[in-house]
Scaffold this active site. Structure first.
Site: not given
Ligand code: SAM
Length: 284
Positions: A62, A86, A106, A138-139, A156, A158-159, A163
């Protein structure tokens, strides 16, 4: 009965973590989410079988995801975080007093709600900061449609599974370029070069088509098993990656010299020193 939770991200490499206490384990609208206590990594959240955050070492990722771009840029007023439910990157970004607004986009509201509840020390009140603006979307859609323009974008995510897959596409990066101010900076979570080399190579390849400067920096978070993690770097301002320790020190002092546990002006400069096997992935 002992429960061990397996990380299933890589093809031939798996890690199991002992779940001393499971706090949440269910499907959300977008992904499988589990939160549990582990003796070595603290409280851990996994999404779709992949560790996202662990209280014992979350500060490393972070701090680097926030302070590397914000101190490199030096004059950021508006920032965008894609993913980051998070709240850890939001927490670190809001430590920059000159930042006037941070938008967090997010896709999964459940991640934000569950993390505020089970990881209050990670967002540490950042969600209640008047400079924080939360968007559930959705970004890729957000960067393609927003009228706002940003100095810094921090992805930031997920892999590239579920999504998060769309956040590693050329179309998404072109959308990020569209909503960056001139000379703005894009930084992305880009996986472990030792196990996800193609991912970094492809992303930096797209950056090179869209931006004047395309590269990466490294930092190792122990709960991201498999070696150092890469952070993609894309901007039209070639100077941002060249700043020396003294300039970054001055900027940290101007920001009130807030204490950090991983990022420092020395670590900032060193993070761009890529070993040849990674340099080969980011070079044309
Ligand atoms: N630091 C972690 C890592 O490196 O793996 C990422 C943590 S953060 C919790 C990842 C967030 O990205 C998740 O909350 C997930 O819901 C969000 N996300 C995934 N795909 C997304 C998308 N297309 N748009 C916006 N957020 C997305």
């Amino acid at each position: 009965m002992e429960r061990w939770v397996e990380e299933t991200l890589h093809h031939g490499f798996r890690v199991k973590l002992k779940a001393d206490r499971v706090l949440f384990d269910s499907e959300t609208e977008h992904q499988r989410l589990i939160i549990f206590e582990n003796a070595d990594f603290g409280r851990v959240m996994m999404l779709d079988g992949v560790v996202q955050v662990a209280t014992r070492d979350e500060f490393i990722y972070h701090e680097m995801m926030a302070h590397m771009p914000l101190f490199a840029h030096g004059r950021a007023k508006k920032a965008l975080i894609i993913g980051g439910g998070d709240g850890g990157v939001l927490r670190e970004a809001l430590r920059h007093p000159k930042l006037e607004q941070v938008t967090l986009c997010e896709i999964d509201r459940a991640v934000i709600d569950l993390c505020r509840n089970h990881f209050p020390e990670i967002s540490a009140g950042a969600y209640d900061d008047p400079r924080a603006r939360i968007v559930i979307a959705d970004g890729t859609k957000f960067v393609a449609e927003t009228k706002d323009r940003f100095d810094v974008i921090m992805v930031d995510s997920t892999d590239p599974i579920g999504p998060g897959a769309v956040l590693f596409t050329r179309a998404f990066y072109a959308g990020c370029k569209r909503c960056l101010k001139p000379g703005g900076l894009l930084v992305t979570q880009n996986g472990l070069p030792s196990l996800q080399a193609d991912e970094l190579k492809q992303s930096v390849g797209y950056f090179r088509e869209l931006f004047a400067d395309a590269s990466a920096f490294l930092a190792t978070t122990p709960s991201y098993f498999g070696g150092p993690m890469s952070y993609g770097w894309a901007t039209d301002n070639m100077k941002l990656r060249e700043h020396g320790r003294r300039k970054i020190e001055r900027r940290h002092r101007k920001a009130g010299s807030f204490p950090t546990r991983y990022w420092s002006p020395e670590v900032h400069v060193a993070a761009f020193a890529l070993p040849p096997y990674v340099q080969d992935l980011v070079e044309a």
